[in-house]
Design an enzyme around this catalytic site. Structure first.
Site, PDB file in Angstrom:
ATOM      1  N   ASP A  97       1.045  -1.230   0.271  1.00 41.18           N
ATOM      2  CA  ASP A  97       0.477   0.026  -0.224  1.00 41.18           C
ATOM      3  C   ASP A  97       0.532   1.385  -0.059  1.00 41.18           C
ATOM      4  OD1 ASP A  97      -2.401  -1.186  -0.473  1.00 41.18           O
ATOM      5  OD2 ASP A  97      -2.255  -1.595   1.417  1.00 41.18           O
ATOM      6  N   CYS A 137     -21.886  -8.604  -0.326  1.00 38.86           N
ATOM      7  CA  CYS A 137     -20.826  -9.214  -1.458  1.00 38.86           C
ATOM      8  C   CYS A 137     -20.988 -10.642  -1.173  1.00 38.86           C
ATOM      9  CB  CYS A 137     -19.596  -8.483  -1.804  1.00 38.86           C
ATOM     10  SG  CYS A 137     -18.897  -8.987  -3.377  1.00 38.86           S
TER      11      CYS A 137
END
Length: 422
Positions: free
Chosen positions: A175, A292
């Site tokens: 990241d 989801c």
């Protein structure tokens, strides 16, 4: 043997003596990379040669994201080189020597509640990726930062790869590098980009950290990864569930409306129309992943002891979070991703969650933050009062607390009227 890029349960790295070339090194392959990555603690891994097939398309989409202002105040995303190229648009821009990129997944899924499930009155929500902790030498649970944990694994993988394939140039990031990890992961055959813009692995779902290693290794043509087709179909649960409408259309996000961006990256006062819809989120947001379907059966057996959930951060009590002064904040969150929001940023977020709760018991704390600079910013004895008053972060806490007081009044008033009528 499964085809290159396929997902198999058990495979071993071929012995170097099997290469038949007389070289002490192994041939570079998908299976070899996957086995080495799993041996150092990753859940899954793949490798793709550069440039990958959809590089131009991905670069165009990233450019559109930046040029339309959807990155907000995240200026690092819009950094350009001397040729005016967006550094993150293509891996080859910052790394002209790169020939391949290894992408590793580390699951952070856990058997814990979802943010969309009922919770105790006055509870906030911290994104599940930030719950991570580890046991120290005395058995106490301490914060752990996935950046450091996974970078250590990447370094171990780098060493294993050098022993297996010989010397090469590399850069490893978690990241922090000029790479759009999600695009690289999709190109490496680790899943597809969902309508919520998250990478979805067909077995692990989307509860995964991504770690990348850019390398100078040439990937043989016959080892190109098999891409995973988009399996979102007609589902639009994530788009319908996003409370701030950050998912402006399937596969496109406006980060300036995203709760994760607002609670972590944005430093100012959050616009009232967005604050009204942020609910109890105090750091990050999981809603589009909670709903989801691909996360329903995702396994939890990959969670490592150095990134285990800290129970106090699951549905945390807003009153407890509000009581933390700066020294407490440093003690509780030093080494945790939550520290990125900052002490004042977290207080601003707590005020929003309190306001949206409609609970009048939070009014005394909010009034102190709204009217007493010391009560909302006693974190640096070296700062004087005038600098505190003018600092945008302090102003954001104060003004957000005032908004929260009004918000509680708006929510409590209809309830009071209803009680009187009955």
């Amino acid at each position: 043997m499964p085809p290159a890029g396929s997902i198999a349960e058990n495979e071993s790295v071929p012995d170097s003596s099997d290469s038949g070339s007389g070289s002490p090194f192994r041939p570079l392959s998908q299976n070899a990379i996957r086995a080495l990555a799993r041996s150092v603690g990753f859940s899954e891994a793949g490798i793709v040669g550069l440039p990958w097939v959809d590089t131009d398309r991905d670069a165009a989409r990233f450019t559109e994201f930046i040029e339309k202002g959807r990155a907000g105040t995240m200026a690092y995303l819009s950094r350009r080189n001397e040729r005016d190229e967006l550094v993150r648009s293509r891996v080859e821009v910052p790394f002209p020597w790169a020939r391949s990129i290894v992408v590793c997944l580390a699951s952070y899924h856990s058997d814990s509640p979802l943010s969309t499930e009922p919770a105790a009155s006055g509870a906030g929500w911290i994104a599940r990726y930030a719950w991570s902790g580890r046991n120290d030498d005395k058995g106490a649970i301490r914060p752990s930062d996935y950046h450091k944990v996974l970078l250590k694994r990447l370094r171990a993988l780098d060493a294993e790869m050098r022993a297996a394939f010989g010397e090469f140039e590399s850069r490893a990031y978690v990241d922090t590098g000029p790479v759009v990890e999600r695009n690289a992961a999709r190109a490496a055959g680790l899943g597809w980009t969902g309508k919520n813009t998250c990478l979805i692995h067909p077995k692990l779902g989307s509860w995964n950290f991504l770690a990348v290693m850019v390398t100078s290794l040439e990937l043989p043509v016959d080892q190109a990864p098999l891409t995973v087709p988009d399996r979102c179909g007609s589902c639009r649960r994530c788009l319908d569930a996003c409370p701030t409408q950050a998912l402006i259309e399937p596969y496109k996000m406006d980060a300036t409306r995203c709760i994760s961006y607002l609670t972590i990256e944005y430093r100012g006062q959050i616009p009232e129309d967005l604050a009204n819809d942020m609910g109890r989120q105090v750091f990050g947001c999981d809603i589009c992943q909670d709903v989801c379907p691909w996360n329903r059966k995702a396994p939890i057996d990959f969670v490592s002891p150095d990134m285990a959930p800290r129970k106090e951060l699951i549905n945390p009590d807003l009153a407890w979070l509000a009581e933390l002064e700066f020294d407490d904040f440093e003690r509780v969150f030093n080494g945790s991703p939550i520290r990125r929001a900052g002490f004042l940023g977290l207080r601003r977020n707590i005020a929003i969650a309190m306001g949206n709760s409609g609970l009048t018991r939070f009014l005394p704390w909010l009034r102190r933050c709204a009217g007493d600079v010391e009560a909302s910013s006693n974190h640096d004895a070296n700062e004087n009062a005038s600098s505190e008053v003018s600092d945008p972060a302090h102003t954001a806490v104060r003004e957000t607390a005032r908004w929260a007081i009004r918000r509680i009044g708006q929510i409590a008033r209809p309830k009071s009227t209803e009680n009187q009528s009955t």
